[in-house]
Write a protein that holds these residues in place. Structure first.
Motif, PDB file in Angstrom:
ATOM      1  N   LYS A  57       0.788  -1.143  -0.054  1.00 44.07           N
ATOM      2  CA  LYS A  57      -0.001   0.024  -0.005  1.00 44.07           C
ATOM      3  C   LYS A  57       0.918   1.210   0.181  1.00 44.07           C
ATOM      4  CE  LYS A  57      -3.936  -2.089   2.378  1.00 44.07           C
ATOM      5  NZ  LYS A  57      -4.971  -2.025   1.408  1.00 44.07           N
ATOM      6  N   ALA A  58       0.591   2.428  -0.672  1.00 47.19           N
ATOM      7  CA  ALA A  58       1.269   3.681  -0.633  1.00 47.19           C
ATOM      8  C   ALA A  58       1.521   4.173   0.700  1.00 47.19           C
ATOM      9  CB  ALA A  58       0.447   4.428  -1.503  1.00 47.19           C
ATOM     10  N   PRO A  59       2.566   4.716   0.997  1.00 49.13           N
ATOM     11  CA  PRO A  59       2.494   5.451   2.103  1.00 49.13           C
ATOM     12  C   PRO A  59       2.003   6.668   2.377  1.00 49.13           C
ATOM     13  CG  PRO A  59       4.490   5.519   0.790  1.00 49.13           C
ATOM     14  CD  PRO A  59       3.659   4.485   0.291  1.00 49.13           C
ATOM     15  N   ALA A  60       1.284   6.848   3.592  1.00 49.84           N
ATOM     16  CA  ALA A  60       0.589   8.291   3.718  1.00 49.84           C
ATOM     17  C   ALA A  60       1.601   9.084   4.660  1.00 49.84           C
ATOM     18  CB  ALA A  60      -0.728   7.937   4.372  1.00 49.84           C
ATOM     19  N   ARG A  61       1.417  10.232   4.355  1.00 50.33           N
ATOM     20  CA  ARG A  61       2.099  11.459   5.102  1.00 50.33           C
ATOM     21  C   ARG A  61       1.385  11.604   6.352  1.00 50.33           C
ATOM     22  NH1 ARG A  61       4.944  16.099   4.305  1.00 50.33           N
ATOM     23  NH2 ARG A  61       5.719  16.946   6.526  1.00 50.33           N
ATOM     24  N   ARG A  62       1.974  11.638   7.690  1.00 49.84           N
ATOM     25  CA  ARG A  62       1.138  11.574   8.739  1.00 49.84           C
ATOM     26  C   ARG A  62       1.905  12.582   9.764  1.00 49.84           C
ATOM     27  NH1 ARG A  62       2.351   6.424  10.328  1.00 49.84           N
ATOM     28  NH2 ARG A  62       1.401   5.874   8.276  1.00 49.84           N
ATOM     29  N   THR A  63       1.332  13.391  10.463  1.00 46.16           N
ATOM     30  CA  THR A  63       1.820  14.297  11.583  1.00 46.16           C
ATOM     31  C   THR A  63       1.631  13.435  12.825  1.00 46.16           C
ATOM     32  OG1 THR A  63       0.748  16.384  10.637  1.00 46.16           O
ATOM     33  CG2 THR A  63       1.586  16.187  12.877  1.00 46.16           C
ATOM     34  N   LEU A  64       3.078  13.370  13.385  1.00 49.70           N
ATOM     35  CA  LEU A  64       3.396  12.565  14.503  1.00 49.70           C
ATOM     36  C   LEU A  64       3.042  13.011  15.786  1.00 49.70           C
ATOM     37  CD1 LEU A  64       6.949  11.082  13.667  1.00 49.70           C
ATOM     38  CD2 LEU A  64       4.752  10.244  12.909  1.00 49.70           C
ATOM     39  N   ASN A  65       2.099  12.217  16.465  1.00 54.85           N
ATOM     40  CA  ASN A  65       1.534  12.717  18.129  1.00 54.85           C
ATOM     41  C   ASN A  65       2.381  11.507  18.600  1.00 54.85           C
ATOM     42  OD1 ASN A  65       0.458  13.599  20.233  1.00 54.85           O
ATOM     43  ND2 ASN A  65      -1.555  12.378  19.624  1.00 54.85           N
ATOM     44  N   VAL A  66       3.505  11.879  19.435  1.00 54.83           N
ATOM     45  CA  VAL A  66       4.181  11.085  20.095  1.00 54.83           C
ATOM     46  C   VAL A  66       3.685  11.031  21.644  1.00 54.83           C
ATOM     47  CG1 VAL A  66       6.556  10.246  20.855  1.00 54.83           C
ATOM     48  CG2 VAL A  66       6.080  11.111  18.723  1.00 54.83           C
ATOM     49  N   GLN A  67       3.351  10.053  22.208  1.00 53.86           N
ATOM     50  CA  GLN A  67       2.864   9.807  23.426  1.00 53.86           C
ATOM     51  C   GLN A  67       3.862   9.054  24.376  1.00 53.86           C
ATOM     52  OE1 GLN A  67      -1.496   8.735  23.969  1.00 53.86           O
ATOM     53  NE2 GLN A  67      -1.617   8.878  21.385  1.00 53.86           N
ATOM     54  N   THR A  68       3.952   9.211  25.510  1.00 55.90           N
ATOM     55  CA  THR A  68       5.190   8.919  26.451  1.00 55.90           C
ATOM     56  C   THR A  68       4.544   8.682  27.795  1.00 55.90           C
ATOM     57  OG1 THR A  68       7.289   8.990  26.743  1.00 55.90           O
ATOM     58  CG2 THR A  68       6.170  10.872  27.018  1.00 55.90           C
ATOM     59  N   TRP A  69       5.107   7.626  28.502  1.00 55.91           N
ATOM     60  CA  TRP A  69       4.894   7.123  29.824  1.00 55.91           C
ATOM     61  C   TRP A  69       5.925   6.042  30.332  1.00 55.91           C
ATOM     62  CZ3 TRP A  69       1.816   5.572  25.902  1.00 55.91           C
ATOM     63  CH2 TRP A  69       1.664   4.072  25.657  1.00 55.91           C
ATOM     64  N   LYS A  70       5.986   5.759  31.431  1.00 59.68           N
ATOM     65  CA  LYS A  70       6.651   4.834  32.095  1.00 59.68           C
ATOM     66  C   LYS A  70       6.083   3.656  32.527  1.00 59.68           C
ATOM     67  CE  LYS A  70      11.285   6.830  33.086  1.00 59.68           C
ATOM     68  NZ  LYS A  70      12.280   6.874  33.948  1.00 59.68           N
ATOM     69  N   LEU A 434      10.191  15.010  22.304  1.00 61.97           N
ATOM     70  CA  LEU A 434       9.133  14.568  21.390  1.00 61.97           C
ATOM     71  C   LEU A 434       9.105  15.237  20.155  1.00 61.97           C
ATOM     72  CD1 LEU A 434       6.808  13.449  24.127  1.00 61.97           C
ATOM     73  CD2 LEU A 434       8.659  12.108  23.494  1.00 61.97           C
ATOM     74  N   ASP A 435       9.201  16.277  20.121  1.00 60.71           N
ATOM     75  CA  ASP A 435       9.135  17.143  18.898  1.00 60.71           C
ATOM     76  C   ASP A 435      10.598  17.306  18.084  1.00 60.71           C
ATOM     77  OD1 ASP A 435      10.439  18.802  20.543  1.00 60.71           O
ATOM     78  OD2 ASP A 435       9.152  20.329  20.363  1.00 60.71           O
ATOM     79  N   TYR A 436      11.354  16.288  18.476  1.00 56.97           N
ATOM     80  CA  TYR A 436      12.589  16.523  17.765  1.00 56.97           C
ATOM     81  C   TYR A 436      12.749  16.506  16.406  1.00 56.97           C
ATOM     82  CZ  TYR A 436      17.287  15.251  16.138  1.00 56.97           C
ATOM     83  OH  TYR A 436      18.654  15.082  15.430  1.00 56.97           O
ATOM     84  N   LEU A 437      11.853  15.545  15.617  1.00 55.38           N
ATOM     85  CA  LEU A 437      11.883  15.713  14.160  1.00 55.38           C
ATOM     86  C   LEU A 437      11.420  16.954  13.683  1.00 55.38           C
ATOM     87  CD1 LEU A 437      10.663  12.072  13.377  1.00 55.38           C
ATOM     88  CD2 LEU A 437      13.006  12.788  13.077  1.00 55.38           C
ATOM     89  N   GLU A 438      10.288  17.351  14.046  1.00 57.27           N
ATOM     90  CA  GLU A 438      10.105  18.652  13.598  1.00 57.27           C
ATOM     91  C   GLU A 438      11.007  19.730  13.952  1.00 57.27           C
ATOM     92  OE1 GLU A 438       8.058  16.518  15.231  1.00 57.27           O
ATOM     93  OE2 GLU A 438       6.481  15.872  13.949  1.00 57.27           O
ATOM     94  N   ASN A 439      11.481  19.791  14.969  1.00 55.95           N
ATOM     95  CA  ASN A 439      12.428  20.830  15.339  1.00 55.95           C
ATOM     96  C   ASN A 439      13.805  20.670  14.328  1.00 55.95           C
ATOM     97  OD1 ASN A 439      10.615  21.894  17.238  1.00 55.95           O
ATOM     98  ND2 ASN A 439      11.794  21.266  18.958  1.00 55.95           N
TER      99      ASN A 439
END
Length: 496
Positions: A57-70, A434-439
């Motif tokens: 399937k063709a890849p789709a562009r998406r905005t990453l919403n990274v969630q994190t916890w321990k 978490l916003d490393y890629l965009e920054n």
């Protein structure tokens, strides 16, 4: 671990090989050392048809919403919800690479290779068939900083549940069968014999010793012919209990899961791991003196490796150095090195440079092969190109072109679940925001010629280069004069 070739701006994509210190270091393929006839037969007889169809399937562009916890046991979790495909990717990244070997070089690699060789009631063949029968894929690998275990599975509960149960057993409770250890040791020892015929590998081993001295990065990840045979099952079990502990892992999850489902998966995997804290970070290495070494090797080619210590993964100059190296030699045709060494003079098929930032200062390296009788002149030419680049910096056009290429390749870095989960693992392992890629993209786009030049000069110097060559000692010939007409057939054809 096998990896596909990504876009030219590979440093942006944060691939695991680069994060682990892979550029130019001729890393040994541990998939070969851990493979068995039973595993190969299982893969050949039961293809992952469902996942192969999903991949088409063709890849789709998406905005990453990274969630994190321990988790309750202290494992860091990073999660991205992605419902485009009915599947999920799970990566465990442990601080369990060869830098944790201590005096037993190869211990980390052997431990990782043995994970899927046996669990209670199942041998390596049954484990492989178990994953394949569920439409799931298990992967593992060991590098300088880290060790990886991964699962790719359909997200339907009837497939997900059994796949996760088997995965948790493999990673958390391996039995380390003695016959498997003997077989893998023999495969490694056979690999060491083969390495004696590979001048690039020999040069790389010598380069690492000169570059890192007594530091843990100095020795080869797969160990040596002397260090592997004495390693015992007790050492493997002790290393697993310490380095594969829940407090020493980053759990990355991407796929068709809700937050509650992701929390349940992370909790299940974390609880299955040995209990224990994160291991201490690797200390920074001492700066070595410049040196020149040569390995006599019968060949028509000479391998040339040039390196110095670069940066660690948290260095604030990473964006500027990534962009600067992209222009110097970080890609294919059009870089400074490729233009001067191959296109204008036909001295090599390829010449590449790269930073490999790690937990401690990883290497900056340039590597190429050329005709033996022109090796000294080629080495001087490369040295001159680097010196000129550091003195004058990139042109505005070179900078603009590199920025444009980065912008164009960035969507590919988050187009698939597998690429995203790898990035999450690296971000978690190196404590990146978490916003490393965009920054990172924004930082790169804002860079000026002077900033790139300043960063390159801050971290690189031709006077600090360690050079190792491998090839025959032969009378030298002068280099051909440069020409503006691209060379169709390089003078040197690599033999290895």
């Amino acid at each position: 671990m096998s990896q596909s070739k990504g876009p030219r701006f590979a440093l942006l994509a944060l691939t695991l090989a680069v994060a682990a210190g892979g550029i130019g270091f001729y890393l040994f393929d541990l998939r070969n050392s851990q493979a068995s006839q039973a595993l190969d037969a299982a893969k050949a007889g039961n293809k992952l048809q469902s996942l192969a169809e999903l991949d088409s399937k063709a890849p789709a562009r998406r905005t990453l919403n990274v969630q994190t916890w321990k988790t309750a046991e202290g494992a860091k979790v990073l999660f991205v919800e992605a419902h485009e495909l009915p599947m999920f990717n799970l990566n465990l990244t442990f601080a369990a690479g060869s830098s944790q070997d201590g005096k037993a070089a190869g211990l980390a690699a052997l431990t990782n290779a043995m994970l899927n060789e046996g669990v209670a009631g199942k041998d390596v063949g049954a484990i492989a068939q178990g994953f394949e029968g569920l439409g799931a894929d298990f992967g593992n690998g060991s590098y300088k900083d880290m060790a990886i275990a991964s699962l790719r599975s359909l997200s339907a509960p009837d497939k997900r549940g059994p796949a996760l149960k088997l995965f948790a057993e493999v990673v958390g409770r391996p039995t380390f069968p003695a016959d498997s250890l003997a077989r893998i040791k023999n495969q490694l020892l056979a690999g060491f014999e083969y390495q004696k015929q590979n001048p690039g590998k020999l040069a790389s081993l010598e380069l690492s010793k000169r570059l890192y001295g007594d530091h843990p990065y100095a020795h080869s990840s797969e160990g040596t012919a002397q260090s592997i045979p004495p390693i015992t099952l007790e050492q493997l079990r002790a290393f697993h209990a310490k380095a594969y502990a829940a407090g020493n892992v980053v759990i990355a999850l991407v796929g068709d899961l809700s937050r509650n489902e992701a929390e349940g998966i992370a909790a299940q995997v974390s609880a299955a791991l040995p209990k224990g804290p994160a291991l201490p970070k690797i200390a920074q290495p001492e700066e070595p003196k410049a040196s020149l070494g040569h390995i006599e090797f019968p060949s028509k080619q000479t391998t040339i490796l040039m390196a110095q210590q670069g940066i660690d993964r948290t260095d604030p100059d990473y964006a500027a150095l990534s962009l600067g190296n992209q222009i110097l030699g970080g890609g294919g045709f059009g870089t400074r090195l490729m233009s001067e060494v191959r296109e204008k003079r036909g001295l090599t098929y390829g010449v590449y440079s790269g930073f490999s930032p790690m937990q401690a200062r990883g290497p900056f390296q340039i590597n190429l092969q050329t005709r033996a009788e022109m090796s000294e002149g080629t080495l001087k030419l490369v040295d001159d190109v680097v010196a000129d680049y550091l003195k004058n910096g990139p042109t505005q056009k070179e900078l603009d072109d590199a920025k444009r290429e980065m912008t164009g390749s960035f969507p590919l870095s988050n187009a698939s679940n597998s690429s995203i989960v790898g990035q999450l693992g690296v971000m978690g392992f190196y404590d990146l925001p978490l916003d490393y890629l965009e920054n990172f993209v924004q930082q790169t786009q804002a860079l000026t010629v002077d900033q790139v030049k300043s960063a390159m000069n801050k971290h690189l110097s031709v006077d600090r280069m360690i050079v190792v060559t491998a090839g025959p000692t032969v009378p030298q010939k002068p280099l051909p004069p440069p020409t503006d007409k691209p060379t169709e057939q390089p003078l040197g054809v690599p033999e290895h």
